[in-house]
Design an enzyme around this catalytic site. Sequence first.
Site, PDB file in Angstrom:
ATOM      1  N   GLU A  22       0.847  -1.180   0.000  1.00 17.51           N
ATOM      2  CA  GLU A  22       0.000   0.000   0.000  1.00 17.51           C
ATOM      3  C   GLU A  22       0.890   1.240   0.000  1.00 17.51           C
ATOM      4  O   GLU A  22       2.104   1.144   0.202  1.00 17.51           O
ATOM      5  CB  GLU A  22      -0.987   0.006   1.172  1.00 17.51           C
ATOM      6  CG  GLU A  22      -0.340   0.049   2.538  1.00 17.51           C
ATOM      7  CD  GLU A  22      -1.369  -0.045   3.678  1.00 17.51           C
ATOM      8  OE1 GLU A  22      -2.431  -0.637   3.488  1.00 17.51           O
ATOM      9  OE2 GLU A  22      -1.078   0.468   4.756  1.00 17.51           O
ATOM     10  N   HIS A  75      -3.941   4.443   8.061  1.00 15.41           N
ATOM     11  CA  HIS A  75      -2.793   3.826   8.702  1.00 15.41           C
ATOM     12  C   HIS A  75      -1.712   4.860   8.970  1.00 15.41           C
ATOM     13  O   HIS A  75      -1.436   5.713   8.141  1.00 15.41           O
ATOM     14  CB  HIS A  75      -2.185   2.765   7.786  1.00 15.41           C
ATOM     15  CG  HIS A  75      -2.871   1.455   7.849  1.00 15.41           C
ATOM     16  ND1 HIS A  75      -2.389   0.355   7.218  1.00 15.41           N
ATOM     17  CD2 HIS A  75      -3.993   1.061   8.465  1.00 15.41           C
ATOM     18  CE1 HIS A  75      -3.183  -0.655   7.444  1.00 15.41           C
ATOM     19  NE2 HIS A  75      -4.183  -0.257   8.192  1.00 15.41           N
TER      20      HIS A  75
END
Lengths: 296, 382
Positions: free
Chosen positions: A213, A251
Amino acid sequence: MSIFVNAETTVVIQGISPTSQGLYHGLRNRAYGTKVVAGTNPKRGGETIEGIPVFASVAEAVKATGATASFISVPPPAAPAAILEAAEAGVPFIVCITEGIPAHDEARVYNRLRREFPGTRLLGPNCPGIISAGQCNIGITSGDIALPGGPVGLVSRSGTVFYQAMYELTQKGIGQTTGVGIGGDPVPGTSFIDVLQAFEADPETKAILMIGEIGGSAEEEAAAFIKEHVSKPVVAYIAGVTAPPGRKMGHAGAIVSGSKGTAKAKMEALAAAGVLVAQNPTEAGEKMAEVVRHLG
Amino acid sequence: MDLFEYQGKQYFARFGIPTSPGAVADSVEEAVAKAEELGYPVVVKAQVKVGGRGKAGGVKLAANAEEARQHAQAILGMDIKGHVVHRLWIERASDIAKEYYASFTLDRSAKLHLCMVSAKGGVDIEEVAATDPGAIARRHVDPVDGFPLEAAREVVAAAGLDEAAREPAAALLVQLWDCYDQGDCDLAEINPLILTTDGRVHALDAKVSLDDNAAFRHPEWAEFAGTETEDPREKLAKEKGLQYVGLDGEVGIIANGAGLAMSTCDVVEQVGGKPANFLDIGGGANAAQMANALEVINADPKVRAIFINIFGGITRGEEVANGIVEALGRVEIASPIVVRLDGTNAEEGRRILAQVPPDRLESRPTMIEAARRAAELARQRA
């Protein structure tokens, strides 16, 4: 075969109580066939919960049961001490799914493990755990989405895209040796490179699916490693292709900074290392199906 | 959480890091009054959470009340890279002999902290890193060892700071480490760190980013939280404990996990839709959280269709389904919903959702099909 865990792995659930997340997922793991041999809780030593003997400490649990892995889902303030307790008790493989541990605590724990307990592997924190299909499931992955028998090894930074990617493979009839969710936090105990190395060495893993990611440079480092050390075919997908630059996307790890860290930079680095790069998880599954067909 | 310069300096002060005397002002009158108290010359500085203020004209020197007034007038309300200036920091001007750079941040590759010091401060440090990397002294810090004064002395010497600045800079660097470490910063940066003509070293700027995960042990951070200026949609989401980033499209997105939420945006865009937002309901999301998420999406007038993409792990399918049903009963959801549900207890969840009338909610078996349907509904309802 599988990496890190197999049918012989025995698990201690740290911080067990009748209402804990650890028990809920531990029972699901046990139902999957995982050998859950102990739980720990300083206030409940000597009890038995759902047939799981509870010990006051990990050291006692290991002494009594010989547990070879631990599962931690306790809240962030308690998680660092729980990890170190397991390491001190000699547990070689620790899975910590706890989300929200401060980065400074993670860095301290990581470096203490590296220096004082080099034989211990920490997976996570903030990860879905690990599943060696048909053998052992430690963590929060729904076991029914995994298909035993290989030949694909799966590694992912994102939790839910890990499930998605595994499911894409299973729906296409492609089995997995082991699926490893390394987690998206800034200082993961186990990195892409650790897992790639293990898959490269595992004779039953014939191909690798890697899910990254945006943010950080772990995928770029993995690309450099693949180029030098991985002979098996690798398919990759990077979540966040369409994310606007410079925004935090949840995140702590997913922060786009500079050119390194963008999906584009990561995809280019991986492609340059000979990795087949997909635009979404479904396409990743399709590309892997193609790879598996050619394995013969 | 990023801090404004003035908040960063307040945070520095907790750890003894010297800064210039100054005060906050929210109006022109206040700015002049504060300047009078501080004594001229003063620097009038825009408080925005973005770099390049100086170049944009957001930092001005004022020698008297008239100039302070002019600059405050010009800077308040100024738009700097999309950030509107609502607040000023008025600071006593310093007699600068030299400008340096100092910071601590995490080096994720090395899994160690990184201290960087440079004698080339006051300019864009990324530019220095690109054109003259040797001008930045770097030293990794293992958190187990910490950052003793001896390490600080070595790094300021390696950076080639002027002899007169070295000892005070080393002492300040240890304080900056304490701020970064004990203060749970993701970043603690000073640019410029200055040497004054009378031989003192202090922080002329403060760039501090706090680790939100550590908020549980920093009740003092509460004073910073209220001052964050945000997209109203983001504010509402934050109040409800959701990870939300506003985007410009018409397909409202709810997913569990940051990765899947990003991936959902990717897929929606790839099938010709435009995501209205990124929304991660988090791991272990329950019914109440799903209902909150739907309310946040519903409050965005641009949304024409909603795509709920859940792959349960710690999140349980029946909880998600109950949340959707609850939200539909609680508020009038303006847009049709497309759901894709897999993973933990997904079948139970799908059974619950099957009771919702199809004009309000449709289920699709895969992520791609659900994305297509949501994009199609958004187009039809445009």
